[in-house]
Write a protein that holds these residues in place. Sequence first.
Motif, PDB file in Angstrom:
ATOM      1  N   UNK A  63      -9.317  -1.564   3.862  1.00 54.29           N
ATOM      2  CA  UNK A  63     -10.260  -1.703   4.836  1.00 54.29           C
ATOM      3  C   UNK A  63     -11.488  -1.928   4.603  1.00 54.29           C
ATOM      4  N   UNK A  64     -12.222  -1.642   3.365  1.00 52.75           N
ATOM      5  CA  UNK A  64     -13.288  -2.041   2.892  1.00 52.75           C
ATOM      6  C   UNK A  64     -13.383  -3.571   2.611  1.00 52.75           C
ATOM      7  N   UNK A  65     -12.402  -3.903   2.332  1.00 45.64           N
ATOM      8  CA  UNK A  65     -12.252  -5.400   1.783  1.00 45.64           C
ATOM      9  C   UNK A  65     -12.256  -6.351   3.241  1.00 45.64           C
ATOM     10  N   UNK A  66     -11.921  -5.730   4.175  1.00 47.77           N
ATOM     11  CA  UNK A  66     -11.728  -6.422   5.542  1.00 47.77           C
ATOM     12  C   UNK A  66     -10.261  -6.741   5.627  1.00 47.77           C
ATOM     13  N   UNK A  67      -9.380  -6.269   5.059  1.00 48.80           N
ATOM     14  CA  UNK A  67      -7.875  -6.517   5.257  1.00 48.80           C
ATOM     15  C   UNK A  67      -7.627  -6.460   6.756  1.00 48.80           C
TER      16      UNK A  67
ATOM     17  N   UNK B 147       0.727  -1.187   0.098  1.00 47.60           N
ATOM     18  CA  UNK B 147       0.012   0.187   0.124  1.00 47.60           C
ATOM     19  C   UNK B 147       0.827   1.418  -0.040  1.00 47.60           C
ATOM     20  N   UNK B 148       0.492   2.216  -0.763  1.00 49.79           N
ATOM     21  CA  UNK B 148       1.349   3.442  -0.938  1.00 49.79           C
ATOM     22  C   UNK B 148       0.553   4.654  -0.553  1.00 49.79           C
ATOM     23  N   UNK B 149      -0.558   4.685  -0.789  1.00 51.11           N
ATOM     24  CA  UNK B 149      -1.580   5.801  -0.543  1.00 51.11           C
ATOM     25  C   UNK B 149      -2.561   5.582   0.595  1.00 51.11           C
ATOM     26  N   UNK B 150      -3.066   6.708   1.239  1.00 49.76           N
ATOM     27  CA  UNK B 150      -4.113   6.424   2.343  1.00 49.76           C
ATOM     28  C   UNK B 150      -5.548   5.915   1.351  1.00 49.76           C
ATOM     29  N   UNK B 151      -5.685   6.292   0.124  1.00 45.20           N
ATOM     30  CA  UNK B 151      -6.810   5.860  -0.674  1.00 45.20           C
ATOM     31  C   UNK B 151      -6.660   4.217  -0.844  1.00 45.20           C
TER      32      UNK B 151
ATOM     33  N   UNK C 260      -6.773   2.785  10.479  1.00 44.81           N
ATOM     34  CA  UNK C 260      -7.678   1.677  10.259  1.00 44.81           C
ATOM     35  C   UNK C 260      -7.693   0.425  10.997  1.00 44.81           C
ATOM     36  N   UNK C 261      -6.834   0.380  12.050  1.00 49.04           N
ATOM     37  CA  UNK C 261      -6.542  -0.806  12.730  1.00 49.04           C
ATOM     38  C   UNK C 261      -6.166  -2.042  11.865  1.00 49.04           C
ATOM     39  N   UNK C 262      -5.370  -1.616  10.838  1.00 53.57           N
ATOM     40  CA  UNK C 262      -4.697  -2.879  10.290  1.00 53.57           C
ATOM     41  C   UNK C 262      -3.303  -2.974  10.486  1.00 53.57           C
TER      42      UNK C 262
END
Length: 380
Positions: free
Chosen positions: A246-250, A236-240, A268-270
């Motif tokens: 996060x939407x995928x449940x990662x 991951x490179x960007x906040x987007x 995002x608690x990842x």
Amino acid sequence: MTQDLTLANAKLILKDEVIVGSLSLRDGKIAAIDTGATVPTGALDCEGDYLCPGLIELHTDNLERHISPRPKVSWPHGPAILAHDRELAGCGITTVFDAMRVGSISSSKARHAKYAREVSHALLALRAQGVLKISHYLHLRAEICSETLPAELAEFTRDDRIGIVSLMDHTPGQRQFRDLEKMKAYVMGKHNMSAADFAKHIADLQDLQAQFGAAHEAAAVAFGQALGAVLASHDDTTAGQVATSARHGVAMAEFPTTVEAAQACRDNNIAIIMGAPNLVRGGSHSGNVAAGDLADRDLLDILSSDYVPAALLMSAVQLGETWGDMARGIATVTAAPANHVGLTDRGVLEVGKRADVVRFKPLGGITSIRQVWSKAHQIA
């Protein structure tokens, strides 16, 4: 066979502290923890060395290196798996999630042939025969930028010990390969490409992503959820990009490439996984954010050996010395990975947990592994 053993006069790295004491191992589990430097009759004197839980490796490409030790060389899978297993045992790793790519490309000079199903069959067969020294699970690296991902995923079931499914998008021009010049040097050298070949390769991969990217990502997410595997993102490179994860449940982010992405993961608690070689070398070989910088910002949760198994314990000790807290450093390769993949029976030195134990001694920048036990049996 059961085995009773007492490891005495050691520095025990517990969950939140280091104490001098001893471990009693019985029936494959930790039976007792006592304080003091006394060496009872029949006990093994650890001579003041550290004892920590067996290391837990969530992402290593090491098996691929044994299967293909040189470009265009394929090694027999059985011997390759055994060599990999024994190498990890010697590095103090007692649980591994073997990373295998799913999703192949056959229409490019830089071909990526299918292999995961065949290799995993061989791995699981050796496990069933009881010849592997350490505990193996599968980590399927779902390559979004490929031609065959859904079909290859469909070959796996719940019986395959799949613990992690990671979403990999190696499309040139973003994530790990934002810097096309660095990618050019790597790919042209590895695949003996001309500049024209490389330009076509880039165009082909970008076209694959445009055609299949969204569908393949959705298929990988659905597959991981159906099998109850932990989902991980990659580079991951960007906040987007993190917001999409996060939407995928990662639940875990492997090797975020920027401080921005790492901070977004924390928000995002990842859980943030960084490479042990990055930490040991003092920076990323791809020019991305240094693991040490994230550690200084409290943006590092888990270390992975990635492509150097011996780096795992070395890097955790380095973190422990940097933070002034050896228990915290060692937790990045024991308790933290165990917690994030749901392995509640290991990862800490506690009564009732698996007797996976590593004896080691720091030697001025070198970490010497003295002995390794898995379920109380010495394996290295």
